[in-house]
Design a protein around this motif. Structure first.
Motif, short mmCIF file in Angstrom:
data_model
loop_
_atom_site.label_atom_id
_atom_site.label_comp_id
_atom_site.label_asym_id
_atom_site.label_seq_id
_atom_site.Cartn_x
_atom_site.Cartn_y
_atom_site.Cartn_z
N GLU A 1 -10.35 27.13 10.68
CA GLU A 1 -10.84 27.51 12.00
C GLU A 1 -10.63 26.40 13.02
O GLU A 1 -10.30 26.66 14.17
CB GLU A 1 -12.33 27.88 11.93
N VAL A 2 -10.82 25.16 12.59
CA VAL A 2 -10.62 24.03 13.49
C VAL A 2 -9.17 23.99 13.96
O VAL A 2 -8.88 23.82 15.15
CB VAL A 2 -10.99 22.70 12.79
N TYR A 3 -8.24 24.19 13.03
CA TYR A 3 -6.82 24.14 13.39
C TYR A 3 -6.45 25.31 14.29
O TYR A 3 -5.72 25.12 15.28
CB TYR A 3 -5.96 24.16 12.12
N VAL A 4 -6.95 26.51 14.00
CA VAL A 4 -6.65 27.68 14.83
C VAL A 4 -7.13 27.46 16.26
O VAL A 4 -6.45 27.82 17.23
CB VAL A 4 -7.29 28.95 14.22
N GLN A 5 -8.31 26.85 16.39
CA GLN A 5 -8.85 26.63 17.74
C GLN A 5 -8.02 25.64 18.54
O GLN A 5 -8.07 25.62 19.77
CB GLN A 5 -10.29 26.12 17.64
N THR A 6 -7.23 24.81 17.86
CA THR A 6 -6.40 23.84 18.58
C THR A 6 -5.00 24.37 18.89
O THR A 6 -4.25 23.71 19.60
CB THR A 6 -6.24 22.54 17.76
N LEU A 7 -4.67 25.56 18.37
CA LEU A 7 -3.29 26.03 18.48
C LEU A 7 -2.84 26.20 19.92
O LEU A 7 -1.75 25.75 20.31
CB LEU A 7 -3.13 27.35 17.73
N ASP A 8 -3.66 26.87 20.73
CA ASP A 8 -3.24 27.13 22.11
C ASP A 8 -3.03 25.82 22.88
O ASP A 8 -2.03 25.65 23.58
CB ASP A 8 -4.27 28.00 22.83
N SER A 9 -3.98 24.90 22.73
CA SER A 9 -3.82 23.63 23.43
C SER A 9 -2.63 22.84 22.88
O SER A 9 -1.94 22.14 23.62
CB SER A 9 -5.10 22.80 23.30
N LYS A 10 -2.37 23.00 21.58
CA LYS A 10 -1.23 22.32 20.97
C LYS A 10 0.08 22.83 21.55
O LYS A 10 0.97 22.06 21.89
CB LYS A 10 -1.27 22.52 19.46
N LEU A 11 0.18 24.15 21.69
CA LEU A 11 1.41 24.75 22.20
C LEU A 11 1.62 24.45 23.68
O LEU A 11 2.75 24.42 24.16
CB LEU A 11 1.39 26.25 21.96
N GLN A 12 0.52 24.25 24.40
CA GLN A 12 0.62 24.01 25.84
C GLN A 12 0.52 22.53 26.21
O GLN A 12 0.37 22.18 27.37
CB GLN A 12 -0.49 24.79 26.56
N ARG A 13 0.62 21.68 25.22
CA ARG A 13 0.43 20.25 25.44
C ARG A 13 1.57 19.67 26.27
O ARG A 13 2.75 19.85 25.95
CB ARG A 13 0.36 19.57 24.08
N THR A 14 1.22 18.97 27.33
CA THR A 14 2.21 18.29 28.16
C THR A 14 2.66 17.00 27.49
O THR A 14 2.01 16.53 26.55
CB THR A 14 1.61 17.93 29.54
N PRO A 15 3.76 16.40 27.95
CA PRO A 15 4.19 15.12 27.36
C PRO A 15 3.09 14.06 27.41
O PRO A 15 2.93 13.27 26.48
CB PRO A 15 5.39 14.72 28.21
N GLU A 16 2.32 14.04 28.52
CA GLU A 16 1.24 13.05 28.65
C GLU A 16 0.14 13.33 27.62
O GLU A 16 -0.39 12.41 26.99
CB GLU A 16 0.65 13.08 30.06
N ALA A 17 -0.19 14.63 27.47
CA ALA A 17 -1.22 15.00 26.50
C ALA A 17 -0.76 14.71 25.07
O ALA A 17 -1.54 14.28 24.22
CB ALA A 17 -1.58 16.47 26.66
N GLN A 18 0.53 14.93 24.82
CA GLN A 18 1.07 14.66 23.49
C GLN A 18 1.01 13.16 23.19
O GLN A 18 0.69 12.75 22.07
CB GLN A 18 2.51 15.15 23.39
N ALA A 19 1.31 12.34 24.19
CA ALA A 19 1.24 10.88 24.01
C ALA A 19 -0.19 10.46 23.69
O ALA A 19 -0.42 9.59 22.83
CB ALA A 19 1.74 10.17 25.26
N ALA A 20 -1.16 11.08 24.39
CA ALA A 20 -2.57 10.76 24.12
C ALA A 20 -2.96 11.20 22.71
O ALA A 20 -3.69 10.49 22.00
CB ALA A 20 -3.47 11.44 25.15
N TRP A 21 -2.46 12.37 22.28
CA TRP A 21 -2.76 12.85 20.93
C TRP A 21 -2.15 11.91 19.88
O TRP A 21 -2.80 11.58 18.88
CB TRP A 21 -2.20 14.26 20.74
N ASP A 22 -0.92 11.47 20.12
CA ASP A 22 -0.27 10.55 19.19
C ASP A 22 -1.05 9.25 19.06
O ASP A 22 -1.18 8.69 17.96
CB ASP A 22 1.16 10.24 19.66
N ALA A 23 -1.59 8.76 20.18
CA ALA A 23 -2.38 7.53 20.15
C ALA A 23 -3.65 7.73 19.33
O ALA A 23 -4.05 6.86 18.55
CB ALA A 23 -2.73 7.09 21.57
N THR A 24 -4.28 8.90 19.50
CA THR A 24 -5.49 9.20 18.73
C THR A 24 -5.16 9.32 17.25
O THR A 24 -5.90 8.86 16.38
CB THR A 24 -6.14 10.51 19.22
#
Length: 529
Positions: A45-68
């Motif tokens: 359920e946790v992964y499913v809830q992140t799917l939409d944000s994952k698919l719509q992640r901007t390069p800046e958001a992806q960089a922040a996710w990579d850092a986390t």
């Protein structure tokens, strides 16, 4: 016991719009699996809830996710990896205790004759075999940190009980029970590592905690050297070794039970955001985080999987040479060293072992795994070293030249952590992976039972045993090539059938992994070389 054969998850296709890096909108279709109550992973359920944000992640958001993600991996290194290292190190010196005890009156105190010492060495692995069935069940269903901790406490108590053994039969019984309760450790620890690290990170961490075998052997050889000088006490000389290791095991096991999290979602040192990131990280390994259902169909699948059989054969040829661990000190003393010098002269073997593992961990971290390379290349110095020792059995050769060549043999220790990493990431499905671990440990135990018996009892010449080990090293090297060739072939076959693995396929594969799908069922799964 539910088998979950009839409850197949239902596929549901959903379409979402997202913006690509170029700024143009594109349509991405994902496949979501409607979860079933019996096989769904706790992170689903946790992964499913992140799917939409994952698919719509901007390069800046992806960089922040990579850092986390990197921050989460560092936290796992700081909070978990050290405890894994201590666990592996203590487990190894527990098994190595006999090699030290035999130098300090162990045989005489227990009135051992003939093959008695060989049987005491091998009896541990008969217990290991007996413990595999409950071990497979526990690692498929039970909280792994608790399994590891409780097993460690029990084997620590048994080590303390070893001090009271006065006969051959008593020691056989203790050694058998030690094998039973140490059986869950390897599959549990490999699965535990896979829960917290990505496939790319997994091999390096496995090698790091694997390096603790050599490191702890080095340290405790010096401890055994010191303990061996204790005389005129109620305890026999060799019993002091069992006392120290037993107490250390009990304390370490209690620490695992009290402080180690069973899954990333239960890690108290992670923030809520970091827990979500940790689930997304490991979901894309495509084998989930923790199973709750024992699925017989996954066991049946193993018997149709060629990689299963090749891996087991490799494990057998890999572990028969381990017989040298119980005879290590005797082999070195046969070169012409006394009991205390034997302990000191044997230390560089541990330096070679630990140093090789640490070196390979850096290489694996830098180059992304190197699993099948690690199953073969570390054998080259081991083959060279063993060939040199074997070739100089007869004749007036320097004992120092022979012992230096013998030190190189321990480079083969690198192969076992690579084998564990290979099993951990190339077999998916909680029950299947646990069964493969269990099967591999049956062959591991069988090899370790056979190993001591290739050494003659009461002999000062071990050339025949060393020649057999040399042959096994060579066969092991060839089998590593077969494993790699098969995985390359099967990856190409699956690419032709299902297409290459892209971002969409990784997402679908992660969802199937969280539904406890096996590597054969999951069309997005590819072997990691």
């Amino acid at each position: 016991m539910s088998t979950a054969i009839e409850n197949e998850p239902q596929l549901k296709r959903e379409t979402s719009d997202t913006t690509g890096f170029s700024g143009q909108e594109k349509q991405i279709q994902t496949v979501r699996l409607e979860p079933t109550l019996d096989t769904v992973d706790e992170g689903y359920e946790v992964y499913v809830q992140t799917l939409d944000s994952k698919l719509q992640r901007t390069p800046e958001a992806q960089a922040a996710w990579d850092a986390t993600s990197k921050r989460v991996a560092r936290k796992f290194d700081h909070w978990l990896l050290a405890m894994m290292c201590f666990m592996v190190g203590v487990n190894y010196i527990d098994k190595a205790a006999l090699a030290w005890a035999v130098l300090f009156g162990f045989k005489a105190d227990l009135n051992l004759v003939g093959k008695d010492y060989n049987w005491i060495s091998s009896m541990f692995y008969f217990g290991y075999l007996a413990g595999q069935i409950p071990s497979v069940y526990l690692t498929a269903r039970a909280p792994l940190a608790k399994v590891i901790g409780i097993s460690t406490i029990i084997w620590g108590v048994l080590m303390l009980g070893s001090m009271g053994c006065k006969t051959y039969g008593q020691m056989l019984a203790i050694r058998f029970l030690l094998g039973v309760f140490e059986a869950p450790l390897v599959p549990s620890l490999v699965s535990y590592t896979a829960l917290f690290y990505t496939r790319k990170e997994n091999a390096a961490r496995t090698l790091i905690w694997g390096a603790m075998q050599g490191a702890f052997y080095l340290v405790f050889s010096l401890v055994a050297y010191g303990l061996g000088h204790i005389n005129n006490t109620a305890l026999r000389q060799w019993a002091w070794i069992f006392l120290v290791i037993g107490l250390l095991s009990v304390v370490l096991g209690a620490g695992w039970v009290l402080f180690m999290p069973d899954t990333p979602m239960k890690a108290r040192f992670l923030t809520e955001e970091e827990k979500v990131v940790s689930i997304e990280r490991t979901a894309e390994n495509m084998y989930g985080t923790q199973g709750h259902v024992f699925q017989w169909k996954q066991i049946l699948e193993c018997f149709w999987d060629p990689l299963y059989y090749i891996t087991l054969i490799y494990v057998f040829f890999e572990t028969v040479p381990n017989g040298i661990s119980s005879f290590n000190t005797l082999v070195i003393s046969s070169f012409g060293f006394n009991q205390f010098n034997t302990l000191l002269v044997g230390l560089p073997s541990s330096i070679v072992s630990a140093g090789s593992l640490i070196t390979w961990s850096f290489l694996a971290r830098k180059y992304g795994g190197l699993r099948t390379i690690g199953l073969a290349v570390p054998l080259i110095p081991a083959i060279a070293g063993m060939a040199s020792v074997y070739a100089t059995t007869y004749g007036d050769y320097s004992k120092w030249g022979r012992v230096v060549a013998y030190w190189l043999v321990n480079s083969y220790a690198v192969c076992w952590p690579f084998t564990q990493a290979h099993i951990g990431v190339n077999f998916a499905g909680h029950t299947k992976r646990s069964f493969v671990y269990g099967s591999s440990l049956v062959f591991f135990a069988t090899g370790n039972i056979v190993g001591p018996f290739i050494f003659p009892s009461g002999s000062s010449n071990y050339s025949k045993a060393l020649g057999i080990i040399l042959a096994f090293f060579c066969i092991q090297f060839l089998l590593a090539g077969v494993i790699r060739a098969y995985m390359v072939w099967d990856n190409r076959r699956r690419d032709k059938l299902y297409g290459p693995v892209d971002t969409k396929a990784i997402t679908e594969g992660a969802l199937e992994g969280l539904q406890d799908r096996t590597d054969r069922e999951n069309k997005s799964f590819r072997y990691v070389l």
